[in-house]
Design an enzyme around this catalytic site. Structure first.
Site, PDB file in Angstrom:
ATOM      1  N   GLU A 171       0.818  -1.213   0.000  1.00 48.27           N
ATOM      2  CA  GLU A 171       0.000   0.000   0.000  1.00 48.27           C
ATOM      3  C   GLU A 171       0.852   1.264   0.000  1.00 48.27           C
ATOM      4  O   GLU A 171       0.323   2.373  -0.152  1.00 48.27           O
ATOM      5  CB  GLU A 171      -0.948  -0.007   1.206  1.00 48.27           C
ATOM      6  CG  GLU A 171      -0.280   0.078   2.566  1.00 48.27           C
ATOM      7  CD  GLU A 171       0.163  -1.262   3.114  1.00 48.27           C
ATOM      8  OE1 GLU A 171       0.348  -1.355   4.348  1.00 48.27           O
ATOM      9  OE2 GLU A 171       0.336  -2.218   2.313  1.00 48.27           O
TER      10      GLU A 171
ATOM     11  N   CYS B  66      16.378  -7.061  -0.976  1.00 52.03           N
ATOM     12  CA  CYS B  66      16.730  -8.249  -0.195  1.00 52.03           C
ATOM     13  C   CYS B  66      18.007  -8.889  -0.684  1.00 52.03           C
ATOM     14  O   CYS B  66      18.556  -9.771  -0.024  1.00 52.03           O
ATOM     15  CB  CYS B  66      15.582  -9.262  -0.220  1.00 52.03           C
ATOM     16  SG  CYS B  66      15.284  -9.992  -1.843  1.00 52.03           S
TER      17      CYS B  66
END
Length: 499
Positions: free
Chosen positions: A176, A281
């Site tokens: 979001e 990541c």
């Protein structure tokens, strides 16, 4: 103010929950957009649309699917700048980084375009008298993807192109914090000819996630995010009978041996640690320097890091943008501010950095910590920001043991000129992706991406062959047909009675 709504059934659907979340321009700190946050009922409505679409899409021909995917590939290529601009506006990464993200997503679309060969089955004839055995792969049904803020276009494209190519329908719940890119990707899919309901985008927070994890009509869930959330996703969705691939966090190490090209290693460390502001990541967040080269390596990293230009992502001269939110910026800064008390030497302190004219942006400079202890917070936690830790080891064996002791096992790299050492490293290191003189060993689209240990929950890596297997299930068919010559008396099919 602009509102980002859901994309369901091939069209925009306004949020009905009455709940909205803020979307901020990280370079200015200004709230530019609001995003509708779905209720459980809205998630169910999207799933029902996808379930209905599966009845026809799951039975569609491979030719029909690949026709859409080839058209999508062309549209995405033509619109890569537009998608990159949305990423920069809401995530903050510089435009070149955003373009690179779209390019990596395109690799998976191209893999999906070749699904005809990937879904070929197997056949064994005459395993017994007139008995044949075939193996086929079929789609699961409605599958869901829950994706992170750091790659709002690439990670969704790790999932839905393959899932759709395999015959599934898809419900995407993107972050979001930067939702617009996902809507753009879905709109382009519809423009490419994808039938309504095959790809749906539902925006939301934990309410939407929990609804997807519990929904009885969701067959599988793909997730990329932090390790605690990945563990929760895997546990919860598995308990609800779903297939799960949940990719978690990382603490990626780069082992630098004494024979390495230190200039190349320093260049790699800077790009891998600070690219995309460290919000990836696969970032290198820990350099393990072996032997006497540590001081020289730290000096070379510092020299390069000091020259990186930080600024708004839409400024062509910027090499690194802001962090996604002010709260995240403050959390990253706290690790740097606490490092000295936990034994580290703060070579570069990026806290307190600001950009003239955009003082309210979520800025942080590059930080470099030397002599970091393995029991310190800066080493143990995934910081997810432009902070590079340097640790020291006396030998190759000590360095490998240090890396293998980490609970994370996403990616790692070794820098050396010694082929024998590199070969040992790739066999002995406990990580899912290994680079040899390559700092960020993200596999190309036709190989699979995924880590070990606390970096992956579930049996399947994402995209590549693992992705195709994840989005399909195998079926074996054993068949025996009577020979036509064995037809009942009175029926003549023209075959001889004698074998």
């Amino acid at each position: 103010m602009k509102t980002v709504n859901h994309w369901i059934g091939g069209k925009t659907v306004e949020g009905a929950s009455g709940n909205y979340g803020p979307v901020t321009d990280p370079a200015t700190g200004e709230v530019t957009t609001q995003v509708a946050l779905a209720s459980a009922e809205e998630v169910d409505a999207a799933v029902q649309v996808a379930k209905e679409a599966f009845l026809s899409w799951g039975q569609s021909s491979l030719a029909a699917r690949t026709k859409v995917l080839f058209a999508y590939r062309a549209l995405l290529d033509a619109n890569r700048d537009a998608v990159a601009e949305l990423i920069t506006a809401e995530h903050g990464k510089v435009h070149s980084d955003a373009l690179g993200e779209v390019a990596r997503g395109l690799e998976i679309v191209e893999l999906a375009c070749g699904i005809t060969t990937q879904l070929k089955g197997e056949l064994s004839t005459s395993v017994s008298n007139r008995v044949d055995v075939s193996a086929i792969r079929q789609p699961l049904g409605v599958v869901a993807g829950i994706t992170p803020f750091n790659f709002p276009a690439m990670v969704p494209m790790w999932m839905f192109p393959l899932a759709i190519a395999c015959g599934n329908t898809f419900v995407l719940k993107p972050s979001e914090k930067d939702p617009s890119a996902s809507n753009k990707l879905a709109e382009l899919m519809t423009e490419a000819g994808l039938p309504a309901g095959v790809l749906n985008v539902v925006h939301g927070d934990k309410v939407a996630v929990d609804a997807l994890l519990a929904h009885p009509d969701i067959a599988a869930v793909s997730f990329v995010g932090s390790t605690p959330i990945a563990r929760h996703i895997h546990t919860t969705a598995s308990a609800n009978g779903k297939r799960v691939q949940a990719l978690g966090g990382a603490k990626n190490h780069m082992l630098v041996l004494p024979d390495a090209d230190l200039d190349a290693a320093a260049d790699a460390a800077v790009s891998a640690a600070y690219g995309s502001a460290g919000e990836r990541c696969m970032a290198i967040s820990a350099v393990v320097a072996v032997g006497s080269i540590a001081d020289a390596l730290v000096d070379k990293i510092r020299e390069r890091a000091e020259k990186i230009k930080i600024g708004p992502g839409n400024d062509p001269t910027s090499e690194m943008g802001p962090l996604i939110t002010a709260a995240h910026r403050d959390k990253v800064a706290s690790y740097v501010r606490g490092a000295a008390a936990q034994g580290a030497d703060v070579v570069l302190d990026g806290t307190g950095y600001t950009v003239e004219g955009n003082e309210n942006g979520h800025w942080i400079g590059l930080s470099l910590l030397d002599n970091v202890r393995t029991d310190s917070d800066a080493y143990r936690d995934e910081i997810f920001g432009p902070v590079l830790c340097v640790l020291r080891a006396e030998t190759y064996e000590e360095g490998v043991a240090l890396i293998n002791a980490s609970p994370f096992g996403n990616g790692t790299a070794i820098f050396t000129r010694d082929g024998g050492a590199a070969r040992r490293f790739q066999l002995e290191i406990e990580a899912g992706m290994v680079g040899v003189n390559v700092p960020i060993p993200v596999p190309v689209g036709y190989h699979s991406f995924g880590g070990w240990k606390d970096s992956l929950f579930g049996d399947h890596h994402v995209y590549g062959n693992d992705g195709i297997h994840f989005y399909t299930r195998g079926k074996v068919v054993t068949t025996r047909w009577p020979d036509p010559s064995d037809a009942p008396a009175g029926v003549d099919l023209g075959f001889p009675r004698n074998h």
